[in-house]
Design an enzyme around this catalytic site. Sequence first.
Site, PDB file in Angstrom:
ATOM      1  N   ARG A 115       0.851  -1.140   0.168  1.00  0.00           N
ATOM      2  CA  ARG A 115      -0.029   0.015   0.027  1.00  0.00           C
ATOM      3  C   ARG A 115       0.958   1.341   0.107  1.00  0.00           C
ATOM      4  NH1 ARG A 115      -4.099  -0.962   4.821  1.00  0.00           N
ATOM      5  NH2 ARG A 115      -2.196  -2.476   5.321  1.00  0.00           N
ATOM      6  N   GLY A 168      -7.130  -5.732  16.063  1.00  0.00           N
ATOM      7  CA  GLY A 168      -7.584  -6.842  17.097  1.00  0.00           C
ATOM      8  C   GLY A 168      -7.930  -6.386  18.220  1.00  0.00           C
ATOM      9  N   ALA A 211      27.383  43.074   1.340  1.00  0.00           N
ATOM     10  CA  ALA A 211      26.277  42.478   0.485  1.00  0.00           C
ATOM     11  C   ALA A 211      26.787  41.886  -0.830  1.00  0.00           C
ATOM     12  CB  ALA A 211      25.203  43.644   0.342  1.00  0.00           C
ATOM     13  N   SER A 259      34.647  47.794  -2.910  1.00  0.00           N
ATOM     14  CA  SER A 259      33.615  47.080  -3.424  1.00  0.00           C
ATOM     15  C   SER A 259      33.406  46.834  -4.745  1.00  0.00           C
ATOM     16  CB  SER A 259      32.255  48.104  -3.354  1.00  0.00           C
ATOM     17  OG  SER A 259      31.966  48.324  -1.831  1.00  0.00           O
TER      18      SER A 259
HETATM   19  C1  UD1 Z   1      -1.796  -6.662  13.622  1.00  0.00           C
HETATM   20  C2  UD1 Z   1      -2.425  -7.448  14.879  1.00  0.00           C
HETATM   21  C3  UD1 Z   1      -3.691  -6.618  15.429  1.00  0.00           C
HETATM   22  C4  UD1 Z   1      -3.242  -5.445  15.911  1.00  0.00           C
HETATM   23  C5  UD1 Z   1      -2.429  -4.571  14.679  1.00  0.00           C
HETATM   24  C6  UD1 Z   1      -2.068  -3.357  15.020  1.00  0.00           C
HETATM   25  C7  UD1 Z   1      -1.838  -9.751  14.220  1.00  0.00           C
HETATM   26  C8  UD1 Z   1      -2.566 -11.050  13.589  1.00  0.00           C
HETATM   27  N1  UD1 Z   1      -2.666  -8.753  14.228  1.00  0.00           N
HETATM   28  O1  UD1 Z   1      -2.698  -6.675  12.671  1.00  0.00           O
HETATM   29  O2  UD1 Z   1      -4.188  -7.576  16.383  1.00  0.00           O
HETATM   30  O3  UD1 Z   1      -4.330  -4.804  16.057  1.00  0.00           O
HETATM   31  O4  UD1 Z   1      -1.426  -5.443  14.144  1.00  0.00           O
HETATM   32  O5  UD1 Z   1      -1.386  -2.581  14.296  1.00  0.00           O
HETATM   33  O6  UD1 Z   1      -0.783  -9.832  14.712  1.00  0.00           O
HETATM   34  N2  UD1 Z   1       4.691  -9.160   9.381  1.00  0.00           N
HETATM   35  C9  UD1 Z   1       5.558  -9.779   8.878  1.00  0.00           C
HETATM   36  N3  UD1 Z   1       5.282 -10.759   8.241  1.00  0.00           N
HETATM   37  C10 UD1 Z   1       4.183 -11.447   8.034  1.00  0.00           C
HETATM   38  C11 UD1 Z   1       3.156 -10.771   8.492  1.00  0.00           C
HETATM   39  C12 UD1 Z   1       3.333  -9.345   8.989  1.00  0.00           C
HETATM   40  O7  UD1 Z   1       6.990  -9.371   8.825  1.00  0.00           O
HETATM   41  O8  UD1 Z   1       4.109 -12.739   7.582  1.00  0.00           O
HETATM   42  C13 UD1 Z   1       4.948  -7.685   9.656  1.00  0.00           C
HETATM   43  C14 UD1 Z   1       4.174  -6.568   8.802  1.00  0.00           C
HETATM   44  O9  UD1 Z   1       5.249  -6.018   7.875  1.00  0.00           O
HETATM   45  C15 UD1 Z   1       3.897  -5.493   9.780  1.00  0.00           C
HETATM   46  C16 UD1 Z   1       3.502  -6.182  11.114  1.00  0.00           C
HETATM   47  O10 UD1 Z   1       4.282  -7.607  11.055  1.00  0.00           O
HETATM   48  O11 UD1 Z   1       5.036  -4.873  10.306  1.00  0.00           O
HETATM   49  C17 UD1 Z   1       2.022  -6.361  11.530  1.00  0.00           C
HETATM   50  O12 UD1 Z   1       1.486  -7.278  10.223  1.00  0.00           O
HETATM   51  P1  UD1 Z   1      -0.025  -6.654   9.630  1.00  0.00           P
HETATM   52  O13 UD1 Z   1      -0.201  -7.577   8.420  1.00  0.00           O
HETATM   53  O14 UD1 Z   1      -0.013  -5.133   9.107  1.00  0.00           O
HETATM   54  O15 UD1 Z   1      -0.912  -7.038  10.810  1.00  0.00           O
HETATM   55  P2  UD1 Z   1      -2.167  -6.076  10.906  1.00  0.00           P
HETATM   56  O16 UD1 Z   1      -3.240  -6.924  10.288  1.00  0.00           O
HETATM   57  O17 UD1 Z   1      -2.311  -4.981  10.927  1.00  0.00           O
END
Ligand code: UD1
Length: 459
Positions: A22, A148, A370, A413
């Site tokens: 995104r 969450g 200046a 100058s």
């Molecule tokens: C997550 C939480 C959610 C919380 C929210 C807060 C979980 C399942 N959910 O959701 O409860 O309210 O964050 O912002 O944890 N990432 C990886 N590898 C992966 C998946 C994710 O490195 O396979 C990293 C992403 O780059 C990111 C972070 O983990 O920095 C969070 O992942 P994201 O998919 O954004 O979780 P949310 O759906 O936002």
Amino acid sequence: MTVDRTKRTCLAVILAAGESTRMKSAQSKVLHPVANRPMIAHVVEALAKAGISDIALVLGRDADKVEAAAKNAAVQSSVHLQTERLGTAHAVLAARNAIAKGYDDVLVVFGDTPLITEAPLIAAREGLAAGADVVVIGFRTADPTGYGRLLVENSELLAIREHKDASEAERAITYCNGGLMAIDGRKALGLIDRIGNNNAKGEYYLTDIVEVVRADGGRAIAVEAPEEELTGCNTRAELAVIERLWQRRRRHQMMIDGVSMIAPETVFLSFDTQIARDVTIEPNVVFGPGVTIEGGALIHSFSHIEGAFISADAEIGPYARLRPGAKLGEGSKVGNFTEVKKADVGPGAKINHLSYIGDAFIGAHTNVGAGTITCNYDGINKHITRIGADAFIGSNTSLVAPVTVGNGAYIASGSVITTDVPDDAIAFGRARQENKEGRAVLIRERNQAIKDAKKKVAT
Ligand code: UD1
Ligand code: CA
């Protein structure tokens, strides 16, 4: 119960393997800057301030660049690649080797929440020290959509329900998971290994650790942090929000520490901007990286300052541009439309208007008139201009470097100075003026005659 957190060992796992889809960017999200520093470096700094020195980076794209951006003298980090993106629990397990070394605490944080500070991280670890097995950092928000939800009863955390999996009643809960949590380091792998992917997204949710640990008779709790600190970055619009929040927080801290800002919302700081007490910053000033300002200095409006050291009681702008290597002495002045680069400006020296001073040394109390320009570049090399103390450089002087002007010297100058000027000498580097008596009258009469002749032809 208070337990000494500092005696416990801790590994922080930073999750940053996301695709950053995104962000619509050619580079990983965590490399995008907040206050002129990659997002991930802010997260590492918060960890360092929380006293954590071991970090496991879970990375996907741009791993080398992210590793470099995360470098911090106070921490040692290892890199773990997550090639498939199967959820936050799966991501933590990419750092299995590091976790298996055995730590008292494992802290999981996200690389895209750069506003986190040490306080909630310390609070989460204190929860472990006080006997909990899992401590989740939560926040309250007016709009919990997408987060969450924390299901809490009698200060026990029962479960975290992801938005997509939540019932109507659960979606009404406004206490949310910030995504960051502390886990008992000896149990972490055993707990996370048992997390499945039977949910709406088919992902391995780290959040399921709460129910897993409770099934074992373990304890999970939540600690609350300000919503702002858990602001995540998914899009460039959110990046701009984070920048705004960061700037507001840092300006506020600076004002509390004794810096005056007339319109703080128009002053833009860098992550490392250092400003002492009793400095006044007028509206619309931008700080790039590497700026230090000593007490009593005055920064007028519309100045752009980067890589500069400004000594006590100096005065800059309005409309000054200080570039890297600008060093201004005590009580010196750099005025409007003046650019200073890689130059030492001595105490009390003045460059008040329309000048370019680059690769130069200017002595104490020298006055630069200046429009003075240091001609520092010959198309291949940069050369140095040295001006002594108490010198006077007349307006519109070109100093063709390398060149030295002595102490107490005067430059007429409009001079083009190509050879050194001794101490206390006056240099005229311009054509001598010649006056022709009465010649203006002759020219006027001739011009009038030409105009009259043209009129006659026309009628
Ligand atoms: C997550 C939480 C959610 C919380 C929210 C807060 C979980 C399942 N959910 O959701 O409860 O309210 O964050 O912002 O944890 N990432 C990886 N590898 C992966 C998946 C994710 O490195 O396979 C990293 C992403 O780059 C990111 C972070 O983990 O920095 C969070 O992942 P994201 O998919 O954004 O979780 P949310 O759906 O936002
Ligand atoms: Ca997210």
